[in-house]
Motif scaffolding. Sequence first.
Motif, PDB file in Angstrom:
ATOM      1  N   SER A 105       2.191   7.313  -6.168  1.00 22.85           N
ATOM      2  CA  SER A 105       1.142   8.372  -6.697  1.00 22.85           C
ATOM      3  C   SER A 105       1.376   9.565  -6.505  1.00 22.85           C
ATOM      4  CB  SER A 105      -0.145   7.825  -6.276  1.00 22.85           C
ATOM      5  OG  SER A 105      -0.673   6.694  -6.369  1.00 22.85           O
ATOM      6  N   LEU A 106       2.132   9.823  -5.312  1.00 26.50           N
ATOM      7  CA  LEU A 106       2.326  11.290  -4.879  1.00 26.50           C
ATOM      8  C   LEU A 106       3.599  11.760  -5.924  1.00 26.50           C
ATOM      9  CD1 LEU A 106       2.084  10.965  -1.141  1.00 26.50           C
ATOM     10  CD2 LEU A 106       0.601  12.327  -2.567  1.00 26.50           C
ATOM     11  N   SER A 107       4.630  10.884  -6.019  1.00 22.86           N
ATOM     12  CA  SER A 107       5.766  11.164  -6.866  1.00 22.86           C
ATOM     13  C   SER A 107       5.167  11.855  -8.215  1.00 22.86           C
ATOM     14  CB  SER A 107       6.675  10.417  -6.928  1.00 22.86           C
ATOM     15  OG  SER A 107       7.055   9.838  -5.764  1.00 22.86           O
ATOM     16  N   GLU A 124       0.909  -1.049   0.052  1.00 23.14           N
ATOM     17  CA  GLU A 124       0.002  -0.137  -0.045  1.00 23.14           C
ATOM     18  C   GLU A 124       0.827   1.399   0.003  1.00 23.14           C
ATOM     19  OE1 GLU A 124      -2.444  -0.547   3.319  1.00 23.14           O
ATOM     20  OE2 GLU A 124      -3.458  -2.155   2.436  1.00 23.14           O
ATOM     21  N   TRP A 125       1.942   1.105   0.787  1.00 20.93           N
ATOM     22  CA  TRP A 125       2.860   2.336   0.868  1.00 20.93           C
ATOM     23  C   TRP A 125       3.474   2.547  -0.459  1.00 20.93           C
ATOM     24  CZ3 TRP A 125       2.245   6.659   3.472  1.00 20.93           C
ATOM     25  CH2 TRP A 125       2.160   6.464   4.869  1.00 20.93           C
ATOM     26  N   PHE A 126       3.968   1.391  -1.269  1.00 16.58           N
ATOM     27  CA  PHE A 126       4.382   1.739  -2.656  1.00 16.58           C
ATOM     28  C   PHE A 126       3.539   2.504  -3.603  1.00 16.58           C
ATOM     29  CE2 PHE A 126       4.555   0.156  -6.866  1.00 16.58           C
ATOM     30  CZ  PHE A 126       5.788   0.637  -7.194  1.00 16.58           C
ATOM     31  N   GLY A 144       5.777  15.340  -9.755  1.00 20.87           N
ATOM     32  CA  GLY A 144       6.521  15.579 -11.105  1.00 20.87           C
ATOM     33  C   GLY A 144       5.656  16.254 -11.994  1.00 20.87           C
ATOM     34  N   PHE A 145       4.411  15.961 -12.135  1.00 21.83           N
ATOM     35  CA  PHE A 145       3.424  16.358 -13.290  1.00 21.83           C
ATOM     36  C   PHE A 145       2.966  17.922 -12.974  1.00 21.83           C
ATOM     37  CE2 PHE A 145      -0.928  16.995 -15.156  1.00 21.83           C
ATOM     38  CZ  PHE A 145      -0.659  16.667 -16.436  1.00 21.83           C
ATOM     39  N   SER A 146       2.843  18.064 -11.608  1.00 19.37           N
ATOM     40  CA  SER A 146       2.583  19.447 -11.447  1.00 19.37           C
ATOM     41  C   SER A 146       3.569  20.255 -11.584  1.00 19.37           C
ATOM     42  CB  SER A 146       2.026  19.689  -9.891  1.00 19.37           C
ATOM     43  OG  SER A 146       3.022  19.261  -9.065  1.00 19.37           O
ATOM     44  N   VAL A 147       4.987  19.925 -11.543  1.00 19.84           N
ATOM     45  CA  VAL A 147       6.126  20.701 -11.527  1.00 19.84           C
ATOM     46  C   VAL A 147       6.188  21.201 -13.097  1.00 19.84           C
ATOM     47  CG1 VAL A 147       8.614  20.659 -11.636  1.00 19.84           C
ATOM     48  CG2 VAL A 147       7.292  20.014  -9.666  1.00 19.84           C
ATOM     49  N   VAL A 148       6.067  20.040 -13.892  1.00 16.85           N
ATOM     50  CA  VAL A 148       6.154  20.302 -15.502  1.00 16.85           C
ATOM     51  C   VAL A 148       5.234  21.259 -15.712  1.00 16.85           C
ATOM     52  CG1 VAL A 148       5.901  19.318 -17.563  1.00 16.85           C
ATOM     53  CG2 VAL A 148       7.274  18.184 -15.650  1.00 16.85           C
ATOM     54  N   CYS A 149       3.927  21.117 -15.491  1.00 14.82           N
ATOM     55  CA  CYS A 149       2.777  21.827 -15.856  1.00 14.82           C
ATOM     56  C   CYS A 149       3.040  23.255 -15.319  1.00 14.82           C
ATOM     57  CB  CYS A 149       1.418  21.418 -15.456  1.00 14.82           C
ATOM     58  SG  CYS A 149       0.965  19.934 -16.197  1.00 14.82           S
ATOM     59  N   THR A 150       3.613  23.412 -14.035  1.00 12.04           N
ATOM     60  CA  THR A 150       3.742  24.766 -13.566  1.00 12.04           C
ATOM     61  C   THR A 150       4.754  25.484 -14.186  1.00 12.04           C
ATOM     62  OG1 THR A 150       2.995  24.089 -11.378  1.00 12.04           O
ATOM     63  CG2 THR A 150       4.308  26.052 -11.488  1.00 12.04           C
ATOM     64  N   THR A 151       5.922  24.872 -14.492  1.00 14.72           N
ATOM     65  CA  THR A 151       7.065  25.396 -15.431  1.00 14.72           C
ATOM     66  C   THR A 151       6.390  25.980 -16.858  1.00 14.72           C
ATOM     67  OG1 THR A 151       8.431  24.029 -14.223  1.00 14.72           O
ATOM     68  CG2 THR A 151       9.338  24.882 -16.155  1.00 14.72           C
TER      69      THR A 151
END
Length: 132
Positions: free
Chosen positions: A93-95, A86-88, A99-106
């Motif tokens: 999912s959080l990673s 479950e932690w995996f 990552g997706f939000s960093v790319v979109c924000t950039t």
Amino acid sequence: MKQLESLDLSRNSLWGRIPSSLAFISGLGYLDLSYNNLTGRIPEGTQLQSFNASSFAGNHLCGLPLTSNCSEGGIKEMNEKAAEIEWFYVVFSLSYAVGFSVVCTTLVSKKAWRDAYFGFLERMWIRLTTST
């Protein structure tokens, strides 16, 4: 419920322990509790031990008819393994989300990067559509 002949509760996201009263339904000819989140020892009785191990597959159970060790260490080990899985998925999912939000924000905040990215996509699209 004593006259119950068939019970299929497979793939229902059930969790917890199997009720001990289920072991005393004498007319039960078919049982499928597979692929839920059931844990602990399969209640002992003449009925539940007579079913095939596939009726309990995909859970964190131990005891007959399964070959899993029902000692305290065995149950603790099965629960720890389930928690690791479950932690995996949580960390994965959080990673992905970060990552997706960093790319979109950039892309939103940096015009030069946005132009370069969409220019690259346009060149790839032109190559794909003109080469066929």
